[in-house]
Design an enzyme around this catalytic site. Sequence first.
Site, PDB file in Angstrom:
ATOM      1  N   GLU A  73      -3.915   9.206  19.101  1.00 31.05           N
ATOM      2  CA  GLU A  73      -4.457  10.559  19.196  1.00 31.05           C
ATOM      3  C   GLU A  73      -5.560  10.773  18.156  1.00 31.05           C
ATOM      4  O   GLU A  73      -6.615  11.342  18.458  1.00 31.05           O
ATOM      5  CB  GLU A  73      -3.338  11.589  19.005  1.00 31.05           C
ATOM      6  CG  GLU A  73      -2.386  11.705  20.195  1.00 31.05           C
ATOM      7  CD  GLU A  73      -1.479  10.494  20.370  1.00 31.05           C
ATOM      8  OE1 GLU A  73      -1.271   9.738  19.386  1.00 31.05           O
ATOM      9  OE2 GLU A  73      -0.976  10.280  21.488  1.00 31.05           O
TER      10      GLU A  73
ATOM     11  N   GLU B 292      -9.385  -1.568   6.479  1.00 33.14           N
ATOM     12  CA  GLU B 292      -8.229  -1.862   7.323  1.00 33.14           C
ATOM     13  C   GLU B 292      -8.658  -2.049   8.770  1.00 33.14           C
ATOM     14  O   GLU B 292      -8.102  -2.849   9.497  1.00 33.14           O
ATOM     15  CB  GLU B 292      -7.205  -0.719   7.228  1.00 33.14           C
ATOM     16  CG  GLU B 292      -5.930  -0.981   8.028  1.00 33.14           C
ATOM     17  CD  GLU B 292      -4.912   0.153   7.916  1.00 33.14           C
ATOM     18  OE1 GLU B 292      -5.315   1.281   7.585  1.00 33.14           O
ATOM     19  OE2 GLU B 292      -3.729  -0.109   8.164  1.00 33.14           O
TER      20      GLU B 292
ATOM     21  N   GLN C 295       0.841  -1.193   0.000  1.00 34.44           N
ATOM     22  CA  GLN C 295       0.000   0.000   0.000  1.00 34.44           C
ATOM     23  C   GLN C 295       0.880   1.248   0.000  1.00 34.44           C
ATOM     24  O   GLN C 295       1.630   1.470   0.948  1.00 34.44           O
ATOM     25  CB  GLN C 295      -0.867  -0.047   1.253  1.00 34.44           C
ATOM     26  CG  GLN C 295      -1.840   1.080   1.386  1.00 34.44           C
ATOM     27  CD  GLN C 295      -2.101   1.398   2.843  1.00 34.44           C
ATOM     28  OE1 GLN C 295      -1.183   1.471   3.645  1.00 34.44           O
ATOM     29  NE2 GLN C 295      -3.352   1.587   3.194  1.00 34.44           N
TER      30      GLN C 295
END
Lengths: 393, 378
Positions: A363, A230, A112
């Site tokens: 985060e 994913e 990817q």
Amino acid sequence: MIEATELRRRARDLLAAHPPATTAPADFLAARFDAGLAWVHYPVGLGGLGAPRALQTVVDAELDAAGAPDNDPRRIGIGLGMAAPTILAHGTDEQKRRFLRPLWLGEEVWCQLFSEPGAGSDLAALGTRAVRDGDTWVVDGQKVWTSSAHLARWAILIARTDPDAPKHRGITYFLCDMTDPGVEVRPLRQITGEAEFNEVFLTGVRIPDSHRVGEVGDGWAIARTTLMNERVSIGGTPVPREGGMIGPVSRTWRERPELRTHDLHQRLLDLWVEAEVARLTGERLRQQLAAGRPGPEGSATKLSFARLNQQISGLEVELLGDEGLLYGEWTMRRPELVDFTGRDAGYRYLRSKGNSIEGGTSEVLLNIVAERVLGLPAEPRDDKDVPWKDLAK
Amino acid sequence: MTDLLYSEAESDLRAAVRSLLTDRAGPAELPARVEDGTPCDPDLWSALATGIGAAGLLVPEKLGGQGAGHREAAVVLEELGRAVTPVPYLTSSVVATETLLALDAGELRGAGELLGDLAAGRKVAVLAVPFTTGPAADPAVGPVAVADAGPVPAVADAVLADVLLVPRPDGLYAVDAADARIEPRVPLDLTRPLATVTLTGSGTGAAPGTRIADADTARAAVRRGLLAGAGLLASEQLGVAEWCLEEAVRHTRERHQFNRPVGSFQALKHRMAQLWLEVAGARAAARNAADALATGSAEAPLAVAVAQAYCSRVAVRAAEECVQLHGGIGMTWEHPAHLYLKRAKADQLALGSAGHHKDTLAALVDLRPPVTPEARQR
């Protein structure tokens, strides 16, 4: 709609026609794809039967029980989990016919080409350029954190095709031949000493327009399909108690009483409780999915495991005392598979540092939970309507 | 495998309890009731216990109850936690009821009848042990008999009780509340009254009341009562944490500072998202404990220990975050956040501390503490 009994019958027919004991693995896999039992929810002719996705487990169980070979899904994980669903959803008929079968058989490994040195969490800021030249696109730029690039035959690639458009709108999605001239793969050595990832340099790489996926400028929306897939891969089978990182440290605690201290005991029990609760949370998510009521706990799973893996592996190094000062080996290896929990405590400690970064930093995931699950307001942003070329780099 | 979801019947029960509490016992009205010295509204208790039939959920139908179970009682406790409702549900309908259920009610005079009274909401009973008492790690040791060692401190809901269940060295006694001295104390948690209980005749050997179990039966029964209490307390803690998170989110979405909703600041968003992760964990842990108790699973002690070690911390953290994220408002008497903080903090000590439950766990999953030099020599 095809049902479980019918799928079970077809799996048995496949096994009868191609007994695993006497059939070459590659031939068996090819026959399985052609019988529509590779991924049953895909269309007929593309490895599937248009059946409900949940019924794949019926086929897998039947074939596993008969000792059928598998296609090493971990080695071809990016192809299976990301490239295939994207090509299925957005590719041309010709692309589907050309790419899905060798992808599933494991004949062609995928990687990817998304992340860049300057575009990690802010992926849409990417600067790799694709300029049209007749029927081909000429690509220049640098990608990073590319697992399997050194093994891959093909890559999914996003590149900027319109620098004058705002950053999300000037991106186009391509399928890139990793054997083309101008593609250079260099190992990227990590803190573990290994090179599990690569940097990929693209210099004047020529991609035919027939390998473009979707419309020019639609690359961001298509990439979102890829990225959502994913994160979908949670929830398969139940995890046993002590099934994760807490397992090895608990075993060491039991087997080596001389290493125990009161401080470590309290911390171990806290982490054991948290690991068990994380396991139960995952199990609850699995039960919700099975009941057809997916919950938002999926976002929780990655966040919790990242933090837990780091804390548990850190404790394990401390527990080992003198041995904790040692490390397996620093030789640069190029593993084919990502291995989070294998090898020794020092490796686990260092590798787990990536768990809160790869696949979305903790985060960014906390922002997603706050905004999409809790409905908190988004932070103000000023990059949405500005042409990409005018953004600070 | 443990069922960690909520069934349709459980969701219906939740809706009924929530609707009752919303109509009759909103947390906003609580400070005034607490001030009046009547936090527990007898009409509300009767509506919950009898009207909805919540008091008898754990009791089989043939003994006068609803014949439901711990999963349903856990749902009731989630709602009672969400509204910090001051009713003796945990103490009477769970701990005392479970203790009595462990006795062979047919043989021992009074126990069966009392169970029926509790299930029907006609009477309130509490186990006369300090509210901090947890189910002990070692069944051979068990909770201690406390009544003969002098006054029993910090007995929860004793002021609301008609009957005290008193563990003594020779067994379990049912004592009419009128025959005991019950001195109310000022509780940290304004929504759960505490009292010091002194039994008339303490230390003289003249035990009042009726003996309803012999020593061995009593020890096992008290342990079962405390185990169910600790396990289902996790659901109350989940309810407390859920309310605190929801209110913090609601407030920070509406409250503007620096020309923005404060909930749009990443520092605050991350704190609430992190709390949400912990609440999701608490839900899984609390459901797991309730299901293990409901099915009588051999893993119930482990599931309860995990749920308590985890949920008590999450409830306190949620309540502390709720106060902080409300800014000055969170420090006021008018805003109900303090009631949740007080409940969460008191619940952290209730029915065994996290340390108590982690010790239990250490034995159950064979993660033993270090061996001390003295112990090695023995």
